[in-house]
Motif scaffolding. Sequence first.
Motif, PDB file in Angstrom:
ATOM      1  N   LYS A  40       0.848  -1.189   0.000  1.00  0.00           N
ATOM      2  CA  LYS A  40       0.000   0.000   0.000  1.00  0.00           C
ATOM      3  C   LYS A  40       0.888   1.246   0.000  1.00  0.00           C
ATOM      4  O   LYS A  40       1.894   1.299   0.692  1.00  0.00           O
ATOM      5  CB  LYS A  40      -0.931   0.002   1.215  1.00  0.00           C
ATOM      6  N   THR A  93      -1.734  -1.086  -4.105  1.00  0.00           N
ATOM      7  CA  THR A  93      -2.850  -0.164  -3.902  1.00  0.00           C
ATOM      8  C   THR A  93      -2.280   1.206  -3.591  1.00  0.00           C
ATOM      9  O   THR A  93      -1.523   1.377  -2.636  1.00  0.00           O
ATOM     10  CB  THR A  93      -3.753  -0.619  -2.742  1.00  0.00           C
ATOM     11  N   GLU A 117      -4.374   3.642   7.243  1.00  0.00           N
ATOM     12  CA  GLU A 117      -4.142   2.549   6.295  1.00  0.00           C
ATOM     13  C   GLU A 117      -2.882   1.760   6.615  1.00  0.00           C
ATOM     14  O   GLU A 117      -2.502   0.874   5.861  1.00  0.00           O
ATOM     15  CB  GLU A 117      -4.073   3.097   4.870  1.00  0.00           C
TER      16      GLU A 117
END
Length: 225
Positions: A40, A93, A117
């Motif tokens: 991420k 992502t 996140e």
Amino acid sequence: MIKWITKLFSSIPKEENTEDNIKPEVHEHQKNNIKNVSKKYLIVGLGNIGAEYVNTRHNIGFKVLDFLAKKEGLSFETVKLGSLAEYKFKGRTFFLLKPNTYMNLSGKAVKYWMDKENIPLENILVITDDLNLSFGTIRIKPKGSDGGHNGLKNINLVLNTQNYTRYRFGISDQFKKGQQIDYVLGEWNAEEEAKLPERLEVSAEIIKTFGTAGLENTMTTFNGK
């Protein structure tokens, strides 16, 4: 006799360090690192909210993310402390963040989404304008001072570190003494407007390369281009 011989050989310790038996030692922290490698990324475009700032030099961070989102058919959603679009590419992502805190408080949004996140510091890329570089010049660095940029200054303060990747987009310094603010918050001139599309295409590739090929390869490929 047979029993005695069998007992003798069974008492000899087995050779534990033969080549076949040796296994590489993996420490617990290495296991955790392997398991927790993050795919991420937080891509932060710096800018100011409001229609009057949309096409200004200081908003190049917003402009780069808007370009990538449009190119990939993404939509920004209004979220806490900003606008966010999620982009999936090659197993990664990318969270594209445009803080709505205004430039001087950008760090608040960066820290919130980094924590929410669970994105490591090394997976953060901040896109900002730079007066010290000629128009469109690319400078990607793994760390550094704020260079007088209020957005970077606040991020450094909130994160308590300068060790995050920043992509500086050159806007040049073609202004007269005392007119820096007007220049930075001014709109692109006709010549800059004509060259922007190509620079935005390159900027979109920088984001993707950062996530898929790593920082070193990104710097080697794009710095000075």
